[in-house]
Design a protein around this motif. Structure first.
Motif, PDB file in Angstrom:
ATOM      1  N   GLU A   1       7.810   0.150   4.560  1.00 17.06           N
ATOM      2  CA  GLU A   1       6.656  -0.721   4.827  1.00 17.06           C
ATOM      3  C   GLU A   1       5.899  -1.022   3.551  1.00 17.06           C
ATOM      4  N   MET A   2       5.415  -2.234   3.460  1.00 14.55           N
ATOM      5  CA  MET A   2       4.541  -2.587   2.330  1.00 14.55           C
ATOM      6  C   MET A   2       3.637  -3.740   2.762  1.00 14.55           C
ATOM      7  N   SER A   3       2.646  -4.023   1.960  1.00 11.88           N
ATOM      8  CA  SER A   3       1.709  -5.096   2.301  1.00 11.88           C
ATOM      9  C   SER A   3       1.611  -6.093   1.160  1.00 11.88           C
ATOM     10  N   VAL A   4       1.587  -7.364   1.532  1.00 10.40           N
ATOM     11  CA  VAL A   4       1.430  -8.440   0.562  1.00 10.40           C
ATOM     12  C   VAL A   4       0.160  -9.198   0.933  1.00 10.40           C
ATOM     13  N   PHE A   5      -0.582  -9.596  -0.077  1.00 13.35           N
ATOM     14  CA  PHE A   5      -1.869 -10.270   0.145  1.00 13.35           C
ATOM     15  C   PHE A   5      -1.860 -11.608  -0.579  1.00 13.35           C
ATOM     16  N   VAL A   6      -2.433 -12.614   0.051  1.00 10.78           N
ATOM     17  CA  VAL A   6      -2.608 -13.896  -0.626  1.00 10.78           C
ATOM     18  C   VAL A   6      -4.021 -14.404  -0.374  1.00 10.78           C
ATOM     19  N   LEU A   7      -4.432 -15.322  -1.266  1.00 11.34           N
ATOM     20  CA  LEU A   7      -5.602 -16.152  -0.996  1.00 11.34           C
ATOM     21  C   LEU A   7      -5.055 -17.524  -0.655  1.00 11.34           C
ATOM     22  N   THR A   8      -5.547 -18.120   0.420  1.00 11.04           N
ATOM     23  CA  THR A   8      -5.082 -19.464   0.779  1.00 11.04           C
ATOM     24  C   THR A   8      -6.270 -20.360   1.117  1.00 11.04           C
ATOM     25  N   ASP A   9      -6.093 -21.650   0.816  1.00  7.48           N
ATOM     26  CA  ASP A   9      -7.106 -22.633   1.242  1.00  7.48           C
ATOM     27  C   ASP A   9      -6.605 -23.392   2.461  1.00  7.48           C
ATOM     28  N   GLY A  10      -5.490 -22.905   3.032  1.00  4.60           N
ATOM     29  CA  GLY A  10      -4.930 -23.541   4.226  1.00  4.60           C
ATOM     30  C   GLY A  10      -3.812 -24.508   3.910  1.00  4.60           C
ATOM     31  N   LYS A  11      -3.633 -24.806   2.588  1.00  2.00           N
ATOM     32  CA  LYS A  11      -2.555 -25.715   2.178  1.00  2.00           C
ATOM     33  C   LYS A  11      -1.684 -25.079   1.109  1.00  2.00           C
ATOM     34  N   ASN A  12      -2.354 -24.400   0.177  1.00  2.00           N
ATOM     35  CA  ASN A  12      -1.654 -23.687  -0.886  1.00  2.00           C
ATOM     36  C   ASN A  12      -2.044 -22.223  -0.826  1.00  2.00           C
ATOM     37  N   PHE A  13      -1.287 -21.406  -1.575  1.00  2.00           N
ATOM     38  CA  PHE A  13      -1.624 -19.984  -1.591  1.00  2.00           C
ATOM     39  C   PHE A  13      -1.368 -19.435  -2.981  1.00  2.00           C
ATOM     40  N   THR A  14      -2.004 -18.326  -3.286  1.00  2.00           N
ATOM     41  CA  THR A  14      -1.686 -17.606  -4.514  1.00  2.00           C
ATOM     42  C   THR A  14      -1.539 -16.136  -4.173  1.00  2.00           C
ATOM     43  N   LEU A  15      -0.533 -15.525  -4.776  1.00  2.00           N
ATOM     44  CA  LEU A  15      -0.246 -14.122  -4.493  1.00  2.00           C
ATOM     45  C   LEU A  15      -1.235 -13.213  -5.213  1.00  2.00           C
ATOM     46  N   LEU A  16      -1.666 -12.177  -4.546  1.00  2.00           N
ATOM     47  CA  LEU A  16      -2.473 -11.118  -5.162  1.00  2.00           C
ATOM     48  C   LEU A  16      -1.554  -9.900  -5.325  1.00  2.00           C
ATOM     49  N   PRO A  17      -1.993  -8.861  -6.031  1.00  2.00           N
ATOM     50  CA  PRO A  17      -1.132  -7.680  -6.162  1.00  2.00           C
ATOM     51  C   PRO A  17      -0.747  -7.115  -4.791  1.00  2.00           C
ATOM     52  N   GLU A  18       0.506  -6.651  -4.699  1.00  2.00           N
ATOM     53  CA  GLU A  18       0.978  -6.024  -3.455  1.00  2.00           C
ATOM     54  C   GLU A  18       0.545  -4.556  -3.415  1.00  2.00           C
ATOM     55  N   ALA A  19       0.697  -3.924  -2.257  1.00  2.00           N
ATOM     56  CA  ALA A  19       0.311  -2.501  -2.150  1.00  2.00           C
ATOM     57  C   ALA A  19       1.060  -1.840  -1.010  1.00  2.00           C
ATOM     58  N   LYS A  20       1.012  -0.522  -1.030  1.00  2.00           N
ATOM     59  CA  LYS A  20       1.563   0.267   0.074  1.00  2.00           C
ATOM     60  C   LYS A  20       0.481   1.234   0.456  1.00  2.00           C
ATOM     61  N   ASP A  21       0.220   1.337   1.758  1.00  2.00           N
ATOM     62  CA  ASP A  21      -0.747   2.349   2.158  1.00  2.00           C
ATOM     63  C   ASP A  21      -0.038   3.475   2.889  1.00  2.00           C
ATOM     64  N   TYR A  22      -0.691   4.606   2.924  1.00  2.00           N
ATOM     65  CA  TYR A  22      -0.144   5.832   3.508  1.00  2.00           C
ATOM     66  C   TYR A  22      -1.010   6.157   4.710  1.00  2.00           C
ATOM     67  N   LYS A  23      -0.450   5.899   5.914  1.00  2.00           N
ATOM     68  CA  LYS A  23      -1.281   5.865   7.122  1.00  2.00           C
ATOM     69  C   LYS A  23      -1.434   7.197   7.823  1.00  2.00           C
ATOM     70  N   LYS A  24      -0.475   8.105   7.613  1.00  2.00           N
ATOM     71  CA  LYS A  24      -0.496   9.343   8.402  1.00  2.00           C
ATOM     72  C   LYS A  24      -1.419  10.377   7.767  1.00  2.00           C
ATOM     73  N   ILE A  25      -1.955  11.248   8.605  1.00  2.00           N
ATOM     74  CA  ILE A  25      -2.901  12.258   8.116  1.00  2.00           C
ATOM     75  C   ILE A  25      -2.210  13.299   7.237  1.00  2.00           C
ATOM     76  N   GLY A  26      -0.929  13.601   7.551  1.00  2.00           N
ATOM     77  CA  GLY A  26      -0.278  14.741   6.879  1.00  2.00           C
ATOM     78  C   GLY A  26       0.596  14.329   5.720  1.00  2.00           C
ATOM     79  N   GLU A  27       0.828  15.273   4.811  1.00  2.00           N
ATOM     80  CA  GLU A  27       1.678  15.006   3.647  1.00  2.00           C
ATOM     81  C   GLU A  27       3.101  14.734   4.112  1.00  2.00           C
ATOM     82  N   GLY A  28       3.813  13.892   3.363  1.00  2.00           N
ATOM     83  CA  GLY A  28       5.149  13.471   3.760  1.00  2.00           C
ATOM     84  C   GLY A  28       5.106  12.465   4.897  1.00  2.00           C
ATOM     85  N   GLU A  29       3.969  11.791   5.108  1.00  2.00           N
ATOM     86  CA  GLU A  29       3.781  10.822   6.209  1.00  2.00           C
ATOM     87  C   GLU A  29       4.077  11.485   7.560  1.00  2.00           C
TER      88      GLU A  29
END
Ligand code: AMP
Ligand code: GLY
Length: 421
Positions: free
Chosen positions: A195-223
């Motif tokens: 899993e990973m996340s991609v972010f953009v800014l868009t004006d509804g016609k064009n878009f620009t990529l922002l830095p991607e990221a991965k989040d760690y959702k589980k409470i415990g180590e090792g997900e």
């Protein structure tokens, strides 16, 4: 210009930190903000869904730009509400655009209309309950059961056997486990991969990529263990190479923004694409969010060297095609310190000590200030962001800062980024 930022979490602290550095920002207000945002502007005691209260502040303080952090005001139509006021720009989609997050079934239908690769699914309501039971009983395992509407990040249940899946379906449809949000339920194929996340800014016609990221959702180590709002995040991701980035743009981002044009959707703001990358290195879209992620913002925003307010104004003015986002190539890691017991029952009101910012930025998520002392006020309390040459060194720097921070029953994961070696 004067800017009003809506929200009160670590995401909004990161936005406030960055917006206050803009040469375009005269005054910054945050509604309602937290002790972290108060370092960069004036916190106002207004609820993010109190549109009349927000309008009054806009008039009193001559606000030029509203930046909406969380999804609730967007789904409730804050952007449509301010449309009548030509002097105020707002970052965030119309209520119709925000339905891409506000209704999982509408989002899936949008993906199908625009040929965006995603998990197969079917939706059911009380009227089609019996069909839903049959569908689940014949579904491969695990099976994913999702409340259609907003459920504060808790509306997704992954079931490993049919009995559990049928019970979850019953709880959502017949017993309102997630209130109205679960009156429609989406039953979905379980996807595997990274899993990973991609972010953009868009004006509804064009878009620009922002830095991607991965989040760690589980409470415990090792997900492991229960899901949380997010225990940490890393940006950039070593596996997000040019080939994968190109596939994400061509197969997911472009068709989405082209879909906005075809459907005449008013969307000026962030899109957060939650992706699953398959073993064949193909991206599948799990979900849309109509806002930035938390804690992803705490690594994405610090990596942006460009003036954020310039980027936001270009978005609001429909000039996203002119934007070039200058990004720091170093790795950012954030580690979230939570209250003991979270994501279950936890106590608040514990004194926080030992915050120093020598080599990290300490973003406040759930804190409260009383008589110049800081106390815990939520499950997620702080997000500590640091830079390094790779995920490991960035995480080590945040762990070093965290080793000095104390509050009763503090807990944080020491293994954020463990899979990125
Ligand atoms: P959400 O609450 O919509 O953010 O979903 C929470 C998490 O559930 C996602 O980040 C995924 O980890 C997981 N998830 C959702 N849908 C699927 C799916 N179809 N297959 C596998 N995991 C999923
Ligand atoms: N970190 C996941 C979210 O913001 O939805």
């Amino acid at each position: 210009m004067n800017i009003l930022l809506i929200g009160k979490g670590g995401r909004e602290h990161a936005f406030a930190w960055k917006i206050s550095r803009s040469k375009l920002c005269d005054k910054l207000f945050i509604a309602p903000g937290n002790p972290g945002t108060a370092q960069f502007g004036n916190n106002l005691d207004i609820d993010p869904t109190d549109f009349a209260g927000i309008e009054k502040v806009c008039n009193d303080e001559r606000i030029d730009l509203i930046v909406v952090g969380p999804e609730d005001p967007l789904v409730l139509g804050i952007t449509d509400f301010f449309k009548k006021n030509e002097n105020i720009k707002i970052i965030g989609p119309s209520a119709k655009g925000a339905q891409l997050e506000g209704s999982k079934s509408l989002a899936k239908e949008f993906m199908l209309r625009h040929n965006i690769p995603t998990a197969s699914y079917k939706k059911f309501t009380k009227e089609t309950y019996a069909e839903g039971r049959d569908y689940i009983s014949e579904h491969s395992l695990p099976v994913v059961i999702k409340a259609d509407g907003l459920a504060a990040g808790k509306g997704v249940v992954i079931c490993n056997n049919h009995i559990e899946a049928l019970a979850e379906f019953d709880l959502m449809i017949n017993h309102y486990k997630f209130g109205e949000a679960g009156s429609t339920v989406v039953i979905e194929q379980f996807l595997t991969g990274i899993e990973m996340s991609v972010f953009v800014l868009t004006d509804g016609k064009n878009f620009t990529l922002l830095p991607e990221a991965k989040d760690y959702k589980k409470i415990g180590e090792g997900e492991t263990g229960p899901n949380t709002g997010g225990m940490g995040a890393i940006s950039p991701l070593p596996f997000f190479n040019a080939d994968l980035k190109n596939k994400v743009i061509q197969k997911i981002i472009k068709p989405t923004v082209e879909g906005f044009v075809k459907e005449d959707l008013d969307y000026k703001g962030f899109i957060f694409f939650g992706l699953m990358i398959t073993a064949e290195n193909e991206p599948l879209l799990i979900e849309y969010n109509c806002r930035m992620g938390d804690p992803e913002t705490e690594v994405v925003i610090p990596r942006i060297n460009s003036d954020l307010v310039e980027l936001l104004m270009a978005t609001a003015n429909g000039n996203v095609s002119d934007i070039i986002v200058d990004v720091n190539s170093q790795t950012a890691a954030t580690i979230v310190a939570v209250s003991g017991g979270y994501p279950g029952i936890y106590k608040t009101g514990f004194r926080i000590s030992g915050i120093t910012e020598n080599s990290s930025i300490v973003f406040h998520a759930g804190t409260e200030q009383k008589n110049s002392e800081l106390f815990t006020a939520g499950g997620r309390v702080l997000a500590v962001t640091s830079f390094g040459d790779n995920a490991q060194t960035a995480v080590e720097a945040s762990l070093q800062t965290l080793s000095h921070i104390q509050f009763e029953d503090i807990y944080y994961r020491k293994d954020i980024g463990f899979d990125l070696k």
